[in-house]
Motif scaffolding. Structure first.
Motif, PDB file in Angstrom:
ATOM      1  N   GLN A  40       0.815  -1.219   0.000  1.00  0.00           N
ATOM      2  CA  GLN A  40       0.000   0.000   0.000  1.00  0.00           C
ATOM      3  C   GLN A  40       0.850   1.271   0.000  1.00  0.00           C
ATOM      4  O   GLN A  40       0.553   2.251   0.695  1.00  0.00           O
ATOM      5  CB  GLN A  40      -0.970  -0.017   1.188  1.00  0.00           C
ATOM      6  CG  GLN A  40      -1.981  -1.150   1.104  1.00  0.00           C
ATOM      7  CD  GLN A  40      -3.035  -1.117   2.178  1.00  0.00           C
ATOM      8  OE1 GLN A  40      -2.804  -0.576   3.276  1.00  0.00           O
ATOM      9  NE2 GLN A  40      -4.190  -1.689   1.898  1.00  0.00           N
ATOM     10  N   TRP A 130     -13.036  -4.270  -5.312  1.00  0.00           N
ATOM     11  CA  TRP A 130     -14.451  -3.930  -5.466  1.00  0.00           C
ATOM     12  C   TRP A 130     -14.828  -3.701  -6.922  1.00  0.00           C
ATOM     13  O   TRP A 130     -15.993  -3.874  -7.294  1.00  0.00           O
ATOM     14  CB  TRP A 130     -14.768  -2.694  -4.638  1.00  0.00           C
ATOM     15  CG  TRP A 130     -14.746  -2.965  -3.160  1.00  0.00           C
ATOM     16  CD1 TRP A 130     -13.756  -2.654  -2.283  1.00  0.00           C
ATOM     17  CD2 TRP A 130     -15.756  -3.637  -2.419  1.00  0.00           C
ATOM     18  NE1 TRP A 130     -14.068  -3.087  -1.017  1.00  0.00           N
ATOM     19  CE2 TRP A 130     -15.312  -3.703  -1.078  1.00  0.00           C
ATOM     20  CE3 TRP A 130     -16.980  -4.213  -2.737  1.00  0.00           C
ATOM     21  CZ2 TRP A 130     -16.061  -4.290  -0.072  1.00  0.00           C
ATOM     22  CZ3 TRP A 130     -17.735  -4.786  -1.733  1.00  0.00           C
ATOM     23  CH2 TRP A 130     -17.271  -4.837  -0.418  1.00  0.00           C
ATOM     24  N   TYR A 317     -14.012   7.623 -16.085  1.00  0.00           N
ATOM     25  CA  TYR A 317     -13.030   6.751 -15.435  1.00  0.00           C
ATOM     26  C   TYR A 317     -11.839   6.490 -16.351  1.00  0.00           C
ATOM     27  O   TYR A 317     -10.682   6.517 -15.920  1.00  0.00           O
ATOM     28  CB  TYR A 317     -13.704   5.439 -15.036  1.00  0.00           C
ATOM     29  CG  TYR A 317     -12.726   4.351 -14.697  1.00  0.00           C
ATOM     30  CD1 TYR A 317     -12.070   4.332 -13.466  1.00  0.00           C
ATOM     31  CD2 TYR A 317     -12.434   3.340 -15.624  1.00  0.00           C
ATOM     32  CE1 TYR A 317     -11.149   3.334 -13.174  1.00  0.00           C
ATOM     33  CE2 TYR A 317     -11.519   2.346 -15.329  1.00  0.00           C
ATOM     34  CZ  TYR A 317     -10.881   2.346 -14.094  1.00  0.00           C
ATOM     35  OH  TYR A 317      -9.970   1.367 -13.798  1.00  0.00           O
ATOM     36  N   MET A 330      -4.469   6.660  -4.477  1.00  0.00           N
ATOM     37  CA  MET A 330      -5.795   7.107  -4.075  1.00  0.00           C
ATOM     38  C   MET A 330      -6.794   6.868  -5.191  1.00  0.00           C
ATOM     39  O   MET A 330      -7.928   6.428  -4.958  1.00  0.00           O
ATOM     40  CB  MET A 330      -5.758   8.594  -3.712  1.00  0.00           C
ATOM     41  CG  MET A 330      -5.124   8.885  -2.362  1.00  0.00           C
ATOM     42  SD  MET A 330      -6.018   8.075  -1.008  1.00  0.00           S
ATOM     43  CE  MET A 330      -7.600   8.885  -1.139  1.00  0.00           C
ATOM     44  N   PHE A 331      -6.383   7.123  -6.424  1.00  0.00           N
ATOM     45  CA  PHE A 331      -7.305   6.883  -7.541  1.00  0.00           C
ATOM     46  C   PHE A 331      -7.597   5.390  -7.681  1.00  0.00           C
ATOM     47  O   PHE A 331      -8.745   4.988  -7.894  1.00  0.00           O
ATOM     48  CB  PHE A 331      -6.702   7.421  -8.837  1.00  0.00           C
ATOM     49  CG  PHE A 331      -7.567   7.171 -10.044  1.00  0.00           C
ATOM     50  CD1 PHE A 331      -8.681   7.952 -10.306  1.00  0.00           C
ATOM     51  CD2 PHE A 331      -7.275   6.115 -10.910  1.00  0.00           C
ATOM     52  CE1 PHE A 331      -9.478   7.711 -11.400  1.00  0.00           C
ATOM     53  CE2 PHE A 331      -8.071   5.859 -12.003  1.00  0.00           C
ATOM     54  CZ  PHE A 331      -9.183   6.662 -12.250  1.00  0.00           C
ATOM     55  N   GLN A 332      -6.544   4.564  -7.542  1.00  0.00           N
ATOM     56  CA  GLN A 332      -6.762   3.123  -7.652  1.00  0.00           C
ATOM     57  C   GLN A 332      -7.665   2.612  -6.529  1.00  0.00           C
ATOM     58  O   GLN A 332      -8.489   1.728  -6.743  1.00  0.00           O
ATOM     59  CB  GLN A 332      -5.418   2.393  -7.615  1.00  0.00           C
ATOM     60  CG  GLN A 332      -4.538   2.672  -8.820  1.00  0.00           C
ATOM     61  CD  GLN A 332      -3.206   1.959  -8.728  1.00  0.00           C
ATOM     62  OE1 GLN A 332      -3.022   1.089  -7.883  1.00  0.00           O
ATOM     63  NE2 GLN A 332      -2.274   2.331  -9.586  1.00  0.00           N
ATOM     64  N   ARG A 333      -7.497   3.192  -5.330  1.00  0.00           N
ATOM     65  CA  ARG A 333      -8.296   2.731  -4.198  1.00  0.00           C
ATOM     66  C   ARG A 333      -9.758   3.144  -4.340  1.00  0.00           C
ATOM     67  O   ARG A 333     -10.655   2.393  -3.969  1.00  0.00           O
ATOM     68  CB  ARG A 333      -7.717   3.296  -2.899  1.00  0.00           C
ATOM     69  CG  ARG A 333      -8.476   2.840  -1.659  1.00  0.00           C
ATOM     70  CD  ARG A 333      -7.815   3.342  -0.409  1.00  0.00           C
ATOM     71  NE  ARG A 333      -8.503   2.840   0.772  1.00  0.00           N
ATOM     72  CZ  ARG A 333      -8.105   3.100   2.015  1.00  0.00           C
ATOM     73  NH1 ARG A 333      -7.009   3.825   2.234  1.00  0.00           N
ATOM     74  NH2 ARG A 333      -8.770   2.615   3.039  1.00  0.00           N
ATOM     75  N   GLU A 334     -10.012   4.341  -4.878  1.00  0.00           N
ATOM     76  CA  GLU A 334     -11.379   4.853  -4.977  1.00  0.00           C
ATOM     77  C   GLU A 334     -12.005   4.630  -6.344  1.00  0.00           C
ATOM     78  O   GLU A 334     -13.106   5.099  -6.600  1.00  0.00           O
ATOM     79  CB  GLU A 334     -11.376   6.363  -4.663  1.00  0.00           C
ATOM     80  CG  GLU A 334     -10.785   6.730  -3.330  1.00  0.00           C
ATOM     81  CD  GLU A 334     -11.546   6.104  -2.169  1.00  0.00           C
ATOM     82  OE1 GLU A 334     -12.767   5.859  -2.330  1.00  0.00           O
ATOM     83  OE2 GLU A 334     -10.935   5.838  -1.127  1.00  0.00           O
ATOM     84  N   ALA A 335     -11.335   3.894  -7.242  1.00  0.00           N
ATOM     85  CA  ALA A 335     -11.884   3.689  -8.590  1.00  0.00           C
ATOM     86  C   ALA A 335     -13.175   2.891  -8.568  1.00  0.00           C
ATOM     87  O   ALA A 335     -13.983   2.975  -9.503  1.00  0.00           O
ATOM     88  CB  ALA A 335     -10.850   2.982  -9.463  1.00  0.00           C
ATOM     89  N   TRP A 336     -13.389   2.118  -7.508  1.00  0.00           N
ATOM     90  CA  TRP A 336     -14.610   1.314  -7.442  1.00  0.00           C
ATOM     91  C   TRP A 336     -15.864   2.174  -7.462  1.00  0.00           C
ATOM     92  O   TRP A 336     -16.961   1.691  -7.822  1.00  0.00           O
ATOM     93  CB  TRP A 336     -14.592   0.447  -6.184  1.00  0.00           C
ATOM     94  CG  TRP A 336     -14.567   1.248  -4.903  1.00  0.00           C
ATOM     95  CD1 TRP A 336     -13.467   1.693  -4.252  1.00  0.00           C
ATOM     96  CD2 TRP A 336     -15.702   1.684  -4.158  1.00  0.00           C
ATOM     97  NE1 TRP A 336     -13.815   2.403  -3.129  1.00  0.00           N
ATOM     98  CE2 TRP A 336     -15.204   2.405  -3.049  1.00  0.00           C
ATOM     99  CE3 TRP A 336     -17.071   1.553  -4.301  1.00  0.00           C
ATOM    100  CZ2 TRP A 336     -16.026   2.982  -2.098  1.00  0.00           C
ATOM    101  CZ3 TRP A 336     -17.908   2.122  -3.354  1.00  0.00           C
ATOM    102  CH2 TRP A 336     -17.395   2.830  -2.264  1.00  0.00           C
ATOM    103  N   VAL A 337     -15.719   3.460  -7.069  1.00  0.00           N
ATOM    104  CA  VAL A 337     -16.885   4.341  -7.050  1.00  0.00           C
ATOM    105  C   VAL A 337     -17.495   4.446  -8.456  1.00  0.00           C
ATOM    106  O   VAL A 337     -18.715   4.531  -8.616  1.00  0.00           O
ATOM    107  CB  VAL A 337     -16.490   5.734  -6.509  1.00  0.00           C
ATOM    108  CG1 VAL A 337     -17.665   6.695  -6.589  1.00  0.00           C
ATOM    109  CG2 VAL A 337     -15.990   5.612  -5.076  1.00  0.00           C
TER     110      VAL A 337
END
Length: 855
Positions: A40, A130, A317, A330-337
């Motif tokens: 991470q 996700w 996206y 951060m983008f990879q972590r929140e891309a599921w949105v």
């Protein structure tokens, strides 16, 4: 089960099972078996150093006290440098979850103004993906919905296409997560091939689907366009897959840079091709929706708006992902949105389908949801009861008896489930059963009346009561076609009804009728995707049917021939007729056809009885016009006979006395047989009777007048042949012939004693009119001579070998009986021999013999 579903049911089963295994298996392997371990934090190369560029907030790197800007020196004793960066990353990714690795970093100490070396423990994690989960959930919903649609309407091409799209959506986790993780090389190649196939078929099926739905565009049937569409994507996908396989470790090392550049180029081409296909499909969706009626457009509007919004979301996206270039944790972590709304896409289509009946799945969904709910509730109660029972008495029951008790208690549970499911099935089919009883009961009642009109009228009333369709037309099939009524005749308010104010003729193709006869496929969908044969007859006819909103045509066959067509509009509760409804309509069509056969046979018997009465009347009238009894003439013998091939015939036989102690006889033949020929014969006889009584009218005057009159009375292809004979008591005669077989004069048993009388002359009533060229032959009938006039029904009689009776046999009979001196015996002998000889080609037969007594 409908014939269409029976043909494809195993294909649906094995494709669904295989797709579920591949999709769920791929998600499981990539998430929990071959997934990456992660620290991470994000590394970057700066000069000859590897620095930590970004640390995920609240991640394991932050917990281990790593800071942005730290120089990474070693990991678990392994040196980290720009040259060994990929090996270090691979080492981390291969570690099991919760493994702690020692990170050696150099950190700048601002207070001491020097670098310090720190060893920090970092625990490896495998975060849940996700994005892949959202794609999997979307695929499951799309597959389930597609399966319901195709089971409900298996005969519709668009339903099967919808299922294939759902099946491909179910396989998308393979394409999204195909080679991510520590996948072994032996699994990498088949995974890459499957990924390339999925990504190649997805855009083509997307475009092809919207070429069919919601409006059928002509391009959907253009084979060249479809070949280019599917072939182009498959070729590019194959090239990209080959490059990826080589990059995965199967290619030579010296081609590494070339493979990287080539793969990058192929990926760009493939990406923009997919983007173009997505935009094209969306544009077709919008254009097709606005070509529908207002009601259907409102039904599709939520799906249309949501599809557009979701594609814009996925486009955003892709843009942001390209800008981040994979360098933002951060983008990879929140891309599921961006992928959270994805499962709502098939649900929006489900809403449009269920709410507005674009396809008939409501009943199927309610039925299967109820089945599974009852099954789950019953099993849950059963297991809860077992758990409670064992918790109370587990100590007193030997463990060996536990399995036996569970097995024995499962027997009544099975019978209970069977009873519940059968009761539910009867409950769901109660409406269908009542509709069947209503319609079939009406058919049984109308059987007593044996009336086609009453039967079809009762059938229409019962169908109206059973389905309450928006449109119900009962149209006769005439000449392999039905006539669609004008919209004005039905009082339908439709935009542009002025252009549809005329009735239209809908042809039923021979192939369709043959298929209906052979396979009993008598229920035909009239939708755009089910009835290509309608569009082949012109866009105006397709528009007319759409304006009528007819959805189903039911053919009723009588003696394997189309008798009546039923056109039905949308039902009371759903716009479309489902599989069970169509099976009921097919059953009704076959039962109605059987009853109609009885009614048609009854009508034909009545018509035949009336026709026989009319023919008997016509025969009596004809017999009253012809001469059936030979008059007695001093010094002469006369024999005559006429036998029609049917109840009435077209041969003419007439004898009459003329003023001046003269006699006239006529033998003729009207072209054709039956009632029409008899009517022409009657008219000709009446004209002859009138002309023969006129003073001063000889044969030269009678024949032209008769020719002109018959031409005015007869059809363009009809004509009359005639031989006309006039004689005096002295034996002198005059004979004229109008296209009829020559008359014969028989004076003895030798061949030399027979001569033909064949004056020239054309048939009467022929078109165009010709010059009056009828020759009149004069002569004297000597004592003992016979003069015979006949029709070709005698000489052209044919036996089983195809041999004609002929004039030679006819003359032989006359000569053989000439010695008896009885013309009556000769006449009877001719008819007897011809009847024995003839086996086919039956025609009217006429014979007239005039014999002069011997002195």
């Amino acid at each position: 089960m409908s014939p269409t579903l029976r043909r494809i049911r195993w294909r649906l089963i094995w494709m669904s099972v295989l797709a579920l295994l591949v999709s769920l298996g791929s998600f499981y392997l990539n998430q929990w078996v071959f997934s990456y371990s992660d620290d991470q934090c994000f590394w970057k190369v700066q000069g000859n150093k590897v620095l930590i560029a970004e640390i995920l907030p609240n991640g394991v790197a932050e917990i281990a006290n790593l800071l942005e800007g730290d120089e990474l020196v070693q990991i678990q004793g392994r040196k980290v440098s720009p040259r060994t960066l990929q090996r270090a990353q691979a080492f981390i990714n291969s570690q099991p979850e919760q493994r702690v690795l020692a990170y050696t970093v150099r950190r700048w100490d601002a207070e001491a103004k020097e670098h310090r070396t720190l060893v920090l423990p970092v625990k490896m994690v495998k975060p849940f993906n996700w994005v892949s989960f959202s794609v999997l959930l979307t695929g499951l919903v799309a597959w389930a919905l597609g399966l319901l649609v195709v089971v409900s309407s298996p005969q519709r091409k668009i339903a099967r296409h919808f299922f294939y799209m759902g099946l491909l959506a179910l396989l998308m986790p393979v394409a999204i997560r195909g080679t991510v993780g520590n996948v072994p090389l032996e699994l990498t190649v088949p995974t890459l091939v499957l990924e390339g196939l999925i990504l190649s078929l997805a855009p083509t099926l997307w475009v092809h689907f919207f070429l069919r739905f919601p409006h059928p565009f002509p391009l959907r049937t253009q084979r060249i366009f479809l070949l280019v569409l599917y072939g182009g994507f498959l070729v590019v996908g194959a090239v990209l897959t080959g490059l990826r396989v080589l990059q995965a470790g199967l290619g030579p090392e010296f081609l590494g840079e070339f493979l990287r550049l080539a793969g990058f180029g192929a990926e760009r081409v493939f990406f923009w091709g997919n983007a173009l296909a997505v935009v094209m499909g969306l544009a077709l969706f919008w254009i097709g929706s606005f070509r529908l009626s207002d009601r259907r457009r409102r039904g599709l509007l939520p799906a249309l708006i949501f599809t557009t919004a979701l594609l814009v979301d996925l486009g955003a996206y892709n843009v942001l992902s390209y800008q981040a270039q994979g360098q933002s944790l951060m983008f990879q972590r929140e891309a599921w949105v961006f992928f959270v709304p994805l499962p709502l896409l098939p649900l929006s289509f489900a809403y449009a389908i269920l709410r507005h009946g674009l396809m008939d799945v409501r009943r199927a969904i309610v039925r299967w949801v109820t089945y599974f709910a009852v099954l789950g509730l019953t099993l849950g109660l059963y297991l809860a009861g077992l758990a409670y029972l064992f918790s109370l008495s587990f100590q007193t029951i030997p463990p060996a008896w536990v399995g036996a008790l569970v097995g024995l208690s499962a027997l009544p549970l099975g019978w209970l489930l069977r009873w519940l499911l059968q009761a539910l099935r009867r409950r769901f089919r109660r409406d269908l059963q009542s509709a069947r009883e209503l319609i079939m009961g009406g058919l049984r009642e109308t059987t007593k009346r044996l009336s086609e009109e009453g039967l079809l009228s009762a059938l229409k009333e019962n169908l109206q009561e059973a389905f309450r369709p928006q449109l119900l037309l009962v149209l006769p099939v005439v000449g392999g076609a039905i006539e669609l009524p004008a919209l004005w005749d039905l009082d339908l308010e439709e935009p542009g009804a002025e252009a549809l104010g005329q009735a239209r003729r809908l042809l039923l193709p021979p192939g369709l009728l043959r298929h209906a006869r052979e396979n009993r496929e008598v229920v035909l969908g009239l939708g755009n995707d089910e009835a290509e044969w309608i569009r082949d007859q012109g866009p105006s006819l397709r528009t007319h049917l759409d304006a009528l909103e007819a959805q189903v045509m039911v053919l009723i066959l009588v003696n394997n021939e189309p008798h009546t067509a039923l056109l039905l509009g949308g039902k009371y509760a759903e716009l479309n007729y489902g599989r069970e409804d169509r099976e009921l309509l097919r059953e009704v069509s076959m039962a109605t056809g059987i009853v109609l056969e009885t009614a048609v046979l009854h009508r034909r018997i009545l018509d035949q009885g009336r026709l026989e009465q009319e023919l008997q009347t016509a025969r009596r009238i004809q017999e009253s016009l012809i001469t059936s009894e030979a008059p007695a003439l001093p010094g002469f013998q006369m024999a005559l006979r006429l036998e029609p091939a049917l109840e009435t015939g077209g041969d003419l036989l007439w004898v009459k006395r003329r003023p001046g102690d003269r006699w006239i006889a006529a033998v003729g033949d009207v072209s054709g047989k039956g009632l029409a020929a008899a009517l022409y014969m009657s008219q000709a006889t009446a004209l002859l009777k009138f002309a023969s009584q006129q003073q001063g009218w000889d044969m030269a005057a009678i024949l032209p007048a008769l020719d002109q009159t018959m031409r005015n009375l007869m059809g363009p292809r009809d004509f009359l042949t005639l031989t006309l004979l006039e004689w005096e008591p002295t034996g002198r005669f005059r004979l004229a012939r109008a296209g009829h077989p020559p008359a014969l004069v028989v004076g003895g048993p030798n061949a030399s004693e027979v001569r033909e009388l064949a004056p020239s002359g054309r048939g009467l009533g022929l078109r165009p009119a010709g010059a009056p060229d009828w020759q009149v032959l004069e002569g004297t009938l000597q004592p003992g001579e016979w003069l015979a006039m006949y029709s070709d029904g005698l000489t052209e009689a044919m036996n089983r070998q195809g041999e004609l009776y002929g004039q030679e046999r006819f003359t032989d009979v006359l000569q053989r009986l000439w010695g008896t001196g009885s013309v009556r015996a000769a006449c009877e002998a001719v008819f007897r021999e011809v009847a024995a000889f003839e086996a086919q080609n039956r025609d009217d037969r006429t014979l007239f013999i005039l014999g002069r007594e011997r002195t």
